[in-house]
Design a protein around this motif. Structure first.
Motif, PDB file in Angstrom:
ATOM      1  N   CYS A 152     -17.106  93.368 -81.672  1.00 20.65           N
ATOM      2  CA  CYS A 152     -18.096  94.287 -82.235  1.00 20.65           C
ATOM      3  C   CYS A 152     -17.385  95.475 -82.852  1.00 20.65           C
ATOM      4  CB  CYS A 152     -19.036  94.752 -81.117  1.00 20.65           C
ATOM      5  SG  CYS A 152     -20.419  95.731 -81.717  1.00 20.65           S
ATOM      6  N   CYS A 185     -21.362 100.880 -77.628  1.00 16.98           N
ATOM      7  CA  CYS A 185     -22.503 101.638 -77.109  1.00 16.98           C
ATOM      8  C   CYS A 185     -22.322 101.859 -75.604  1.00 16.98           C
ATOM      9  CB  CYS A 185     -23.807 100.897 -77.371  1.00 16.98           C
ATOM     10  SG  CYS A 185     -24.039 100.521 -79.121  1.00 16.98           S
ATOM     11  N   CYS A 190     -24.176  99.280 -73.447  1.00 18.65           N
ATOM     12  CA  CYS A 190     -24.058  97.872 -73.875  1.00 18.65           C
ATOM     13  C   CYS A 190     -24.175  96.927 -72.682  1.00 18.65           C
ATOM     14  CB  CYS A 190     -22.710  97.655 -74.569  1.00 18.65           C
ATOM     15  SG  CYS A 190     -22.498  95.940 -75.115  1.00 18.65           S
TER      16      CYS A 190
END
Ligand code: SF4
Length: 251
Positions: free
Chosen positions: A43, A47, A50
């Motif tokens: 990715c 985040c 996540c």
């Protein structure tokens, strides 16, 4: 500390695949619908909440050819010759960030018959335009749809490219805000006022403790805010986390 080398698939030839499985779609307007999930590895974002970090870093993936992935999707679809209420026809491309491997996805979309509908769950921070152009005929037919995040401050990430991407969305597409707190809720409202999109569905999804954070956002509080503000959005708890609490993979 030695940084993890970012692995790369061969664009248009292979995938870095984290997992591929059949389950029930827990989000979006496809909620509850049996779906084949293709979770691609790695990715562009990190985040803080996540819930699929195993598909972001750590090296748990295998490299598979386009032909092998097509065969796996067909096998998981099943139901051949058993009538119209059998067989899985929804494919969800997720991750990680699937559009980092858009050339290979476009090949699969092109190869599979039009009986399959493809949803692409993207973090919003990869330019949609090249993939969009590559799958244009199926996109025109509504067979390729985006569920696109706009990252809120509580994610620790910053939405940037998402605002350009919003302009490429169509009525069958969906925009998702994952909300950690009231500040995120207000951010999402503000973004919806400032940025126009043709996307027909706006999802407000509360962060839950299952997102590996100590505390999530109470869905009842979010429901109250939405009703108080008369917002025309869809409150979207992740249904798979209610069906399979504590399960993190293959759901
Ligand atoms: S964009 Fe998605 S997969 Fe990537 S770190 Fe954020 S939540 Fe995880």
């Amino acid at each position: 500390m030695v940084a993890e080398a970012v692995p790369r698939a061969k664009p248009g030839e292979t995938f870095l695949l984290s997992e591929c499985y059949a389950s029930i779609q827990g989000e979006s307007s496809f909620v509850g619908v049996p779906t084949i999930f293709v979770r691609l590895y790695t990715c562009n974002l990190r985040c803080v909440w996540c819930d699929s970090m195993y598909a972001v870093e750590g090296g748990e993936f295998r490299e598979v050819s386009i032909a092998d992935l097509v065969a796996e999707v067909r096998r998981l679809a099943g139901g051949k010759g058993r009538g119209p209420r059998h067989g899985i026809s929804n494919v969800c491309w997720t991750g990680g960030e699937p559009l980092l491997q858009w050339r290979s996805i476009a090949e699969v979309v092109d190869t599979l018959p039009p009986s399959f509908v493809h949803t692409v769950e993207t973090d919003g921070e990869v330019d949609l335009a090249p993939f969009d152009a590559a799958v244009r005929p199926k996109r025109e037919d509504g067979l390729v749809r985006y569920i696109m995040d706009v990252k809120c401050p509580g994610s620790g990430m910053r939405a940037n490219r998402a605002f350009e991407n919003l302009r490429l969305l169509r009525p069958e597409d969906e925009v998702k805000f994952v909300l950690a707190d009231r500040r995120d809720y207000e951010f999402a409202q503000e973004m919806l006022m400032k940025h126009e999109t043709a996307a027909g569905t706006i999802l407000f999804s509360p962060v839950t403790a299952a997102h590996k954070v100590p505390q999530g956002l109470d869905p009842a509080a979010l429901a109250r805010w939405i009703l108080d503000d008369r917002l025309n959005v869809r409150l979207q708890p992740q249904v798979h986390k209610y069906i399979w609490p504590g399960e993190t993979r293959g759901v």
